[in-house]
Motif scaffolding. Structure first.
Motif, PDB file in Angstrom:
ATOM      1  N   GLY A  40       0.771  -1.240   0.000  1.00 33.20           N
ATOM      2  CA  GLY A  40       0.000   0.000   0.000  1.00 33.20           C
ATOM      3  C   GLY A  40       0.800   1.286   0.000  1.00 33.20           C
ATOM      4  O   GLY A  40       1.976   1.322   0.347  1.00 33.20           O
ATOM      5  N   ASP A  41       0.123   2.356  -0.425  1.00 29.02           N
ATOM      6  CA  ASP A  41       0.731   3.679  -0.563  1.00 29.02           C
ATOM      7  C   ASP A  41       1.961   3.621  -1.475  1.00 29.02           C
ATOM      8  O   ASP A  41       2.987   4.251  -1.196  1.00 29.02           O
ATOM      9  CB  ASP A  41       1.032   4.304   0.803  1.00 29.02           C
ATOM     10  CG  ASP A  41      -0.233   4.753   1.533  1.00 29.02           C
ATOM     11  OD1 ASP A  41      -1.335   4.587   0.968  1.00 29.02           O
ATOM     12  OD2 ASP A  41      -0.131   5.258   2.658  1.00 29.02           O
ATOM     13  N   LEU A  42       1.798   2.893  -2.577  1.00 26.64           N
ATOM     14  CA  LEU A  42       2.797   2.947  -3.652  1.00 26.64           C
ATOM     15  C   LEU A  42       2.813   4.370  -4.211  1.00 26.64           C
ATOM     16  O   LEU A  42       3.876   4.928  -4.479  1.00 26.64           O
ATOM     17  CB  LEU A  42       2.418   1.929  -4.731  1.00 26.64           C
ATOM     18  CG  LEU A  42       3.209   1.908  -6.032  1.00 26.64           C
ATOM     19  CD1 LEU A  42       4.687   1.662  -5.773  1.00 26.64           C
ATOM     20  CD2 LEU A  42       2.653   0.839  -6.974  1.00 26.64           C
ATOM     21  N   GLY A  78      -3.404   1.001  -0.170  1.00 23.15           N
ATOM     22  CA  GLY A  78      -3.164   1.794   1.032  1.00 23.15           C
ATOM     23  C   GLY A  78      -4.217   2.875   1.199  1.00 23.15           C
ATOM     24  O   GLY A  78      -5.198   2.913   0.452  1.00 23.15           O
ATOM     25  N   ASN A  79      -4.012   3.749   2.148  1.00 17.93           N
ATOM     26  CA  ASN A  79      -4.983   4.821   2.368  1.00 17.93           C
ATOM     27  C   ASN A  79      -4.842   5.946   1.356  1.00 17.93           C
ATOM     28  O   ASN A  79      -5.727   6.780   1.232  1.00 17.93           O
ATOM     29  CB  ASN A  79      -4.876   5.381   3.788  1.00 17.93           C
ATOM     30  CG  ASN A  79      -3.510   5.932   4.097  1.00 17.93           C
ATOM     31  OD1 ASN A  79      -2.541   5.170   4.130  1.00 17.93           O
ATOM     32  ND2 ASN A  79      -3.389   7.232   4.288  1.00 17.93           N
ATOM     33  N   ARG A  80      -3.718   6.006   0.618  1.00 18.65           N
ATOM     34  CA  ARG A  80      -3.575   7.024  -0.419  1.00 18.65           C
ATOM     35  C   ARG A  80      -4.034   6.490  -1.777  1.00 18.65           C
ATOM     36  O   ARG A  80      -4.658   7.229  -2.538  1.00 18.65           O
ATOM     37  CB  ARG A  80      -2.112   7.487  -0.554  1.00 18.65           C
ATOM     38  CG  ARG A  80      -1.356   7.753   0.714  1.00 18.65           C
ATOM     39  CD  ARG A  80      -1.676   8.999   1.473  1.00 18.65           C
ATOM     40  NE  ARG A  80      -2.151  10.143   0.751  1.00 18.65           N
ATOM     41  CZ  ARG A  80      -2.322  11.343   1.317  1.00 18.65           C
ATOM     42  NH1 ARG A  80      -2.003  11.543   2.577  1.00 18.65           N
ATOM     43  NH2 ARG A  80      -2.793  12.334   0.622  1.00 18.65           N
ATOM     44  N   GLN A 113      -1.089  -6.583   5.741  1.00 17.21           N
ATOM     45  CA  GLN A 113      -2.093  -5.523   5.618  1.00 17.21           C
ATOM     46  C   GLN A 113      -1.383  -4.194   5.415  1.00 17.21           C
ATOM     47  O   GLN A 113      -0.176  -4.093   5.651  1.00 17.21           O
ATOM     48  CB  GLN A 113      -3.020  -5.481   6.829  1.00 17.21           C
ATOM     49  CG  GLN A 113      -2.319  -5.250   8.148  1.00 17.21           C
ATOM     50  CD  GLN A 113      -3.253  -5.366   9.345  1.00 17.21           C
ATOM     51  OE1 GLN A 113      -2.847  -5.784  10.415  1.00 17.21           O
ATOM     52  NE2 GLN A 113      -4.496  -4.972   9.175  1.00 17.21           N
ATOM     53  N   HIS A 114      -2.141  -3.181   4.963  1.00 15.62           N
ATOM     54  CA  HIS A 114      -1.506  -1.870   4.850  1.00 15.62           C
ATOM     55  C   HIS A 114      -1.121  -1.366   6.228  1.00 15.62           C
ATOM     56  O   HIS A 114      -0.017  -0.881   6.431  1.00 15.62           O
ATOM     57  CB  HIS A 114      -2.410  -0.871   4.117  1.00 15.62           C
ATOM     58  CG  HIS A 114      -1.794   0.484   4.066  1.00 15.62           C
ATOM     59  ND1 HIS A 114      -0.546   0.704   3.518  1.00 15.62           N
ATOM     60  CD2 HIS A 114      -2.207   1.695   4.540  1.00 15.62           C
ATOM     61  CE1 HIS A 114      -0.224   1.988   3.645  1.00 15.62           C
ATOM     62  NE2 HIS A 114      -1.207   2.602   4.269  1.00 15.62           N
ATOM     63  N   GLY A 115      -2.059  -1.437   7.175  1.00 17.09           N
ATOM     64  CA  GLY A 115      -1.767  -1.044   8.554  1.00 17.09           C
ATOM     65  C   GLY A 115      -2.713   0.009   9.098  1.00 17.09           C
ATOM     66  O   GLY A 115      -2.798   0.198  10.312  1.00 17.09           O
TER      67      GLY A 115
HETATM   68 MN    MN Z   1      -0.681   4.740   4.612  1.00 17.64          MN
END
Ligand code: MN
Ligand code: OKV
Length: 246
Positions: A40-42, A78-80, A113-115
């Motif tokens: 995530g957040d690549l 990810g979240n982004r 997981q992304h976290g």
């Molecule tokens: Mn993140």
């Protein structure tokens, strides 16, 4: 053979050297890997697979070449980059995994997981997360013209920055706690999935934590961000190392 884990590259036109570092990594050491997992957040921002971006094109080409060379590439949003879709994944030759996902790594079940799901003290963020994971809301957003999505994203990022600096000014200790994982949620997650090892990113606090959950020895591996240099977890049958890159 080694399995590689990375996250939180936050690739962005404002940091071209990090995109270059990542492209070198894909062309060079990732070729020898058994698999590559991107947790995530690549990307720093993602507002649809149809958004023109030369960096995203170069990354897709390099990931696809790695896939074509026989190295499977897995991606957890990810979240982004939670809007990264099947179109881009197909172009990049990546397989998207759910968040969280349990894989078998050298004979052991490991939770990936992304976290962000562990950061339950950040109630403002969790509300944003719930809202923006709604498929109907996503479809409505993605149906808007590119210009409208760009404007919306700029607004969201400005509001988030304002919120973060406000929180920091208020109380640094509180900021550190709220933006880290909640220990009770970590313990609950180990128990829910019946694993004793988890790997995640998101908090940008690279570390290998040993802890006891319900009397069992558990390990939580946190990947680092790629703001100044890279961060790579290498796992083989003998163990793991978390190293800086670049
Ligand atoms: Mn993140
Ligand atoms: C990503 C974050 C901006 C955090 C999505 C509806 C939908 C807007 C969106 C706009 C912003 C993603 C897509 C971005 C993450 C921010 C600011 C804070 C804390 C929807 C409305 F479709 F999901 F419903 N956005 N962008 N933030 O710029 O990539 O994670 S973004």
């Amino acid at each position: 053979m080694t399995t590689l884990f990375i996250s939180d590259l936050h690739l962005d036109p404002s940091r071209p050297a990090i995109t270059e570092l990542f492209l070198d990594f894909l062309r060079d050491q990732a070729r020898q890997a058994q698999a590559l997992y991107i947790l995530g957040d690549l990307f720093e921002a993602w507002i649809g697979d149809d958004t023109p971006s030369s960096a995203a094109d170069a990354v897709a080409t390099a990931l696809r070449a790695l896939h074509d060379a026989g190295v499977p590439v897995y991606f957890i949003r990810g979240n982004r980059d939670f809007l990264l879709g099947n179109d881009y994944a197909a172009r990049a030759g990546m397989r998207i995994l759910p968040d969280p996902a349990v894989i078998e790594l050298y004979g052991k079940p490991v939770l990936l997981q992304h976290g962000d799901l562990l950061c339950t003290d950040d109630t403002a963020y969790q509300a944003f997360r719930t809202q923006t994971r709604d498929p109907a809301f996503q479809a409505q957003f993605l149906s808007q013209p590119l210009q409208a999505r760009i404007a919306f994203a700029q607004q969201a990022r400005a509001a988030s920055q304002a919120h973060q600096s406000e929180m920091k000014e208020g109380d640094r200790a509180q900021f550190e706690t709220v933006t880290d994982v909640a220990p009770a949620e970590v313990a609950a997650t180990f128990q829910r999935y019946g694993v004793d090892t988890m790997i995640h990113g998101h908090t940008h606090r690279p570390a290998i934590h040993a802890l006891k959950v319900g009397g069992r020895d558990c390990t939580r591996i946190v990947l680092g961000d790629w703001y100044e240099q890279g961060s790579v977890l290498r796992v083989d049958a003998d163990g793991f190392t978390l190293d800086a890159l670049g």
